[in-house]
Design an enzyme around this catalytic site. Structure first.
Site, PDB file in Angstrom:
ATOM      1  N   SER A   1      36.343  55.637  12.055  1.00  0.00           N
ATOM      2  CA  SER A   1      36.833  54.742  13.102  1.00  0.00           C
ATOM      3  C   SER A   1      35.722  54.176  13.977  1.00  0.00           C
ATOM      4  O   SER A   1      35.884  53.105  14.571  1.00  0.00           O
ATOM      5  CB  SER A   1      37.844  55.482  13.985  1.00  0.00           C
ATOM      6  OG  SER A   1      37.256  56.637  14.567  1.00  0.00           O
TER       7      SER A   1
ATOM      8  N   ASN B   1      34.436  63.799  11.436  1.00  0.00           N
ATOM      9  CA  ASN B   1      35.783  64.348  11.263  1.00  0.00           C
ATOM     10  C   ASN B   1      35.761  65.673  10.503  1.00  0.00           C
ATOM     11  O   ASN B   1      36.608  66.540  10.745  1.00  0.00           O
ATOM     12  CB  ASN B   1      36.677  63.337  10.546  1.00  0.00           C
ATOM     13  CG  ASN B   1      37.044  62.163  11.437  1.00  0.00           C
ATOM     14  OD1 ASN B   1      37.187  62.305  12.646  1.00  0.00           O
ATOM     15  ND2 ASN B   1      37.185  60.992  10.852  1.00  0.00           N
TER      16      ASN B   1
ATOM     17  N   ASP C   1      40.762  56.630  25.479  1.00  0.00           N
ATOM     18  CA  ASP C   1      40.855  57.892  24.745  1.00  0.00           C
ATOM     19  C   ASP C   1      39.604  58.761  24.915  1.00  0.00           C
ATOM     20  O   ASP C   1      39.584  59.912  24.506  1.00  0.00           O
ATOM     21  CB  ASP C   1      41.138  57.656  23.258  1.00  0.00           C
ATOM     22  CG  ASP C   1      40.056  56.857  22.550  1.00  0.00           C
ATOM     23  OD1 ASP C   1      38.980  56.615  23.149  1.00  0.00           O
ATOM     24  OD2 ASP C   1      40.277  56.468  21.389  1.00  0.00           O
TER      25      ASP C   1
END
Length: 231
Positions: A58, A123, A206
């Site tokens: 992302s 991740n 976020d």
């Protein structure tokens, strides 16, 4: 204070990942279809140019922003302004791990790649994936790119994770990137988010993904390594 902000950033990153993982996965394929694109839509007009592929998650995809605001697009603008003979492909997909990246890398081998920027692994670390698997997957991606593109220049984006998994895991994770860069004679971006991680005004609500201004700083971190190797 800077170190404290970075730690807070990383802890928030871990928390939000756990909360949002399922939602991110449900949209990753759709976002990937939208975001994997050349900066020029006319392939014929750039067929004579060399290709730079940004392959990541992302952060590369520019999650939360318009496609033209992602750091690969910022770099594409730099390249155009300097009239360099390259065009950029953003192959970032939100939620990507090294395993899913390794499974799709063959899809990109249909066309020649001259410069390959690999931004994966964060991740994996946040999910506690065994580091041996992360190393193997990254190496497999590099091997595939090299086998299909003799003479390709590879840039590896370094990443860091919070100490939730323990200091040994955290340090070994950080070391994966310089180790692989040295092993494969690749170029290394020491830390992709340098100057952005932990700074609220440079990250979206976020606390994870860079704002437009944050993406510009990330682009400079990449450009510092990329610019000298462009012919």
């Amino acid at each position: 204070m800077r170190s404290l902000l970075k730690l807070c950033y990383l802890l928030v990153f871990t928390f939000l990942l756990a909360c949002g993982e399922s939602a991110e996965k449900s949209t990753s394929k759709e976002r990937g279809t939208e975001k994997i694109s050349a900066e020029s839509t006319d392939k014929d007009s750039v067929s004579s140019k060399k290709t730079i592929v940004f392959f990541g998650n992302s952060l590369t995809a520019g999650m939360g922003l318009e496609p033209e605001q992602s750091f690969p697009s910022v770099i594409s603008g730099k390249i155009d302004s300097l009239d360099l003979d390259y065009f950029v492909i953003n192959a970032g997909i939100s939620g990507e791990t090294t395993a899913s990246g390794e499974s799709r890398i063959g899809w990109l081998m249909r066309d020649r790649i001259d410069v390959f920027v690999l931004e994966l692994g964060a991740n994996d670390g946040l999910r506690g994936i065994p580091l041996s698997e992360t190393r193997e997957n990254l190496q497999a991606i590099i091997d595939t790119v090299k086998e299909n593109n003799p003479g390709v220049k590879i840039i590896l984006a370094g990443m860091q994770i919070p100490p939730n998994m323990g200091p040994e895991y955290t340090e070994e994770f950080r070391q994966i990137f310089p180790d692989l860069a040295e092993k494969n004679q690749a170029y290394l971006i020491p830390f992709l988010l340098e100057g952005v991680a932990g700074i609220p005004q440079l990250n979206q609500a976020d606390g994870i993904h860079p704002t437009i201004e944050g993406q510009k700083i990330v682009a400079e971190n990449v450009w510092d390594i990329l610019e000298p190797i462009l012919d």
